[in-house]
Write a protein that holds these residues in place. Sequence first.
Motif, PDB file in Angstrom:
ATOM      1  N   LEU A  70      38.774 -47.878-107.123  1.00  0.00           N
ATOM      2  CA  LEU A  70      39.434 -46.771-106.416  1.00  0.00           C
ATOM      3  C   LEU A  70      40.822 -47.167-105.932  1.00  0.00           C
ATOM      4  CD1 LEU A  70      36.497 -45.167-104.387  1.00  0.00           C
ATOM      5  CD2 LEU A  70      37.698 -44.238-106.365  1.00  0.00           C
ATOM      6  N   LEU A  71      40.974 -48.388-105.452  1.00  0.00           N
ATOM      7  CA  LEU A  71      42.307 -48.839-105.037  1.00  0.00           C
ATOM      8  C   LEU A  71      43.278 -48.819-106.208  1.00  0.00           C
ATOM      9  CD1 LEU A  71      41.440 -51.821-102.658  1.00  0.00           C
ATOM     10  CD2 LEU A  71      42.571 -49.699-102.026  1.00  0.00           C
ATOM     11  N   LEU A  72      42.839 -49.305-107.353  1.00  0.00           N
ATOM     12  CA  LEU A  72      43.713 -49.304-108.527  1.00  0.00           C
ATOM     13  C   LEU A  72      44.008 -47.901-109.029  1.00  0.00           C
ATOM     14  CD1 LEU A  72      42.229 -52.366-110.440  1.00  0.00           C
ATOM     15  CD2 LEU A  72      44.344 -52.280-109.119  1.00  0.00           C
ATOM     16  N   GLY A  80      51.519 -46.149-103.143  1.00  0.00           N
ATOM     17  CA  GLY A  80      50.884 -46.461-104.421  1.00  0.00           C
ATOM     18  C   GLY A  80      50.996 -47.929-104.764  1.00  0.00           C
ATOM     19  N   PHE A  81      52.176 -48.510-104.551  1.00  0.00           N
ATOM     20  CA  PHE A  81      52.348 -49.935-104.824  1.00  0.00           C
ATOM     21  C   PHE A  81      51.463 -50.771-103.905  1.00  0.00           C
ATOM     22  CE2 PHE A  81      54.516 -54.009-104.212  1.00  0.00           C
ATOM     23  CZ  PHE A  81      54.547 -54.444-105.520  1.00  0.00           C
ATOM     24  N   GLY A  82      51.355 -50.380-102.639  1.00  0.00           N
ATOM     25  CA  GLY A  82      50.483 -51.095-101.698  1.00  0.00           C
ATOM     26  C   GLY A  82      49.022 -51.021-102.107  1.00  0.00           C
ATOM     27  N   LEU A  83      48.577 -49.851-102.547  1.00  0.00           N
ATOM     28  CA  LEU A  83      47.189 -49.710-102.997  1.00  0.00           C
ATOM     29  C   LEU A  83      46.931 -50.560-104.242  1.00  0.00           C
ATOM     30  CD1 LEU A  83      46.629 -45.877-102.524  1.00  0.00           C
ATOM     31  CD2 LEU A  83      45.624 -47.726-101.182  1.00  0.00           C
ATOM     32  N   LEU A  84      47.877 -50.571-105.173  1.00  0.00           N
ATOM     33  CA  LEU A  84      47.727 -51.413-106.367  1.00  0.00           C
ATOM     34  C   LEU A  84      47.685 -52.898-105.993  1.00  0.00           C
ATOM     35  CD1 LEU A  84      49.972 -49.898-109.163  1.00  0.00           C
ATOM     36  CD2 LEU A  84      47.549 -50.357-109.262  1.00  0.00           C
ATOM     37  N   ALA A  85      48.571 -53.309-105.099  1.00  0.00           N
ATOM     38  CA  ALA A  85      48.595 -54.717-104.688  1.00  0.00           C
ATOM     39  C   ALA A  85      47.289 -55.097-104.003  1.00  0.00           C
ATOM     40  CB  ALA A  85      49.786 -54.967-103.768  1.00  0.00           C
ATOM     41  N   ALA A  86      46.753 -54.217-103.165  1.00  0.00           N
ATOM     42  CA  ALA A  86      45.483 -54.504-102.485  1.00  0.00           C
ATOM     43  C   ALA A  86      44.345 -54.587-103.500  1.00  0.00           C
ATOM     44  CB  ALA A  86      45.189 -53.432-101.436  1.00  0.00           C
ATOM     45  N   GLY A  87      44.328 -53.676-104.468  1.00  0.00           N
ATOM     46  CA  GLY A  87      43.285 -53.695-105.485  1.00  0.00           C
ATOM     47  C   GLY A  87      43.334 -54.959-106.327  1.00  0.00           C
ATOM     48  N   TRP A 102      44.687 -57.858-105.386  1.00  0.00           N
ATOM     49  CA  TRP A 102      44.330 -58.983-104.511  1.00  0.00           C
ATOM     50  C   TRP A 102      42.809 -59.071-104.335  1.00  0.00           C
ATOM     51  CZ3 TRP A 102      42.348 -59.388 -99.431  1.00  0.00           C
ATOM     52  CH2 TRP A 102      42.412 -60.678 -98.902  1.00  0.00           C
ATOM     53  N   PHE A 103      42.166 -57.919-104.109  1.00  0.00           N
ATOM     54  CA  PHE A 103      40.700 -57.924-103.977  1.00  0.00           C
ATOM     55  C   PHE A 103      40.040 -58.352-105.285  1.00  0.00           C
ATOM     56  CE2 PHE A 103      41.023 -54.752-100.341  1.00  0.00           C
ATOM     57  CZ  PHE A 103      40.653 -55.693 -99.374  1.00  0.00           C
ATOM     58  N   SER A 104      40.627 -57.963-106.414  1.00  0.00           N
ATOM     59  CA  SER A 104      40.021 -58.365-107.690  1.00  0.00           C
ATOM     60  C   SER A 104      40.117 -59.873-107.886  1.00  0.00           C
ATOM     61  CB  SER A 104      40.676 -57.630-108.855  1.00  0.00           C
ATOM     62  OG  SER A 104      41.992 -58.081-109.062  1.00  0.00           O
ATOM     63  N   TYR A 105      41.211 -60.493-107.512  1.00  0.00           N
ATOM     64  CA  TYR A 105      41.314 -61.958-107.583  1.00  0.00           C
ATOM     65  C   TYR A 105      40.320 -62.612-106.622  1.00  0.00           C
ATOM     66  CZ  TYR A 105      45.435 -62.588-110.553  1.00  0.00           C
ATOM     67  OH  TYR A 105      46.304 -62.638-111.619  1.00  0.00           O
ATOM     68  N   ARG A 106      40.224 -62.057-105.424  1.00  0.00           N
ATOM     69  CA  ARG A 106      39.344 -62.649-104.416  1.00  0.00           C
ATOM     70  C   ARG A 106      37.873 -62.496-104.765  1.00  0.00           C
ATOM     71  NH1 ARG A 106      38.635 -59.963 -98.675  1.00  0.00           N
ATOM     72  NH2 ARG A 106      37.240 -58.779 -99.984  1.00  0.00           N
ATOM     73  N   ASP A 107      37.473 -61.289-105.176  1.00  0.00           N
ATOM     74  CA  ASP A 107      36.052 -60.999-105.366  1.00  0.00           C
ATOM     75  C   ASP A 107      35.572 -61.203-106.800  1.00  0.00           C
ATOM     76  OD1 ASP A 107      36.025 -60.327-102.701  1.00  0.00           O
ATOM     77  OD2 ASP A 107      36.164 -58.160-103.062  1.00  0.00           O
ATOM     78  N   LEU A 122      43.341 -57.369-114.749  1.00  0.00           N
ATOM     79  CA  LEU A 122      43.730 -56.179-113.981  1.00  0.00           C
ATOM     80  C   LEU A 122      45.212 -56.202-113.640  1.00  0.00           C
ATOM     81  CD1 LEU A 122      40.648 -55.708-111.636  1.00  0.00           C
ATOM     82  CD2 LEU A 122      41.288 -54.377-113.635  1.00  0.00           C
ATOM     83  N   LEU A 123      45.766 -57.374-113.336  1.00  0.00           N
ATOM     84  CA  LEU A 123      47.195 -57.477-113.063  1.00  0.00           C
ATOM     85  C   LEU A 123      48.006 -57.119-114.306  1.00  0.00           C
ATOM     86  CD1 LEU A 123      49.569 -58.288-111.249  1.00  0.00           C
ATOM     87  CD2 LEU A 123      49.242 -60.639-112.042  1.00  0.00           C
ATOM     88  N   GLY A 124      47.624 -57.657-115.449  1.00  0.00           N
ATOM     89  CA  GLY A 124      48.331 -57.353-116.692  1.00  0.00           C
ATOM     90  C   GLY A 124      48.227 -55.889-117.077  1.00  0.00           C
ATOM     91  N   SER A 125      47.037 -55.333-116.977  1.00  0.00           N
ATOM     92  CA  SER A 125      46.872 -53.923-117.351  1.00  0.00           C
ATOM     93  C   SER A 125      47.605 -53.007-116.371  1.00  0.00           C
ATOM     94  CB  SER A 125      45.394 -53.563-117.454  1.00  0.00           C
ATOM     95  OG  SER A 125      44.750 -53.749-116.214  1.00  0.00           O
TER      96      SER A 125
END
Length: 161
Positions: free
Chosen positions: A14-16, A40-47, A49-54, A63-66
Motif C-alpha cells: 500500500l505504501l508503494l 508520494g515520494f515520502g510514501l515510496l521512500a517509506a515503502g 525502507w520497510f521492504s529492506y527492513r522486513d 522494489l527499489l529498482g522497479s
Amino acid sequence: MQTLTAMDWLTIALLLVFGLLFLVAEVIFIPGTTVVGLVGFGLLAAGIWFSYRDLGAPTGHILLGSSTVAIGVLVYLGLRPRAINRVALTNVNHARVHDARHPDVQPGTTGRALSALRPAGTVLFDDDRREVTTRGEFVPAGTQVRVLGIEHNRIVVEGIA
C-alpha cells in the motif's frame, strides 16, 4: 529471521502503490503543486525502507529498482509535449481593441442618440453603436448628432437641431 505476516506485505504494497499514485497525480493531473509529489515520494521512500527492513536486501533491491523504473516512465509520459498540452494554455488570442487613433467614425459623421447624452451616452452610427460624449450640453435620446472629433479616445458629438 522474522516471520512476515500478510499485514507486513499489505503495508509495504500500500505504501508503494499510494506513493506511485500520488506521484502520478503530481506529474499528470496537478503539476506544479509539489506537496502531492513530496507526499508520494515520502510514501515510496517509506515503502522501500520497510521492504529492506522486513523483506531483506534482495527484495528491497527489486522494489527499489522497479519503483525507480516506474517513476522514470511516469516522468517521461508526464513531460511529453502531448501530455503537457492537455494542461497548458496553448490558445493564442488574436482579438484586438479598436484603436481610437485610427477612428472608423470620422468628424462630420451623423448618427442618432440611443440614450440621453448627459454628457455621455450611446449613439447609433449606421449599424454601429458607440459610446460618445458631448462638450457638456445635454442631448435627449432620439436626437440627431454630428461628430465633432476624436479627443483622448473619446468621440465628441454635438446635437443637430
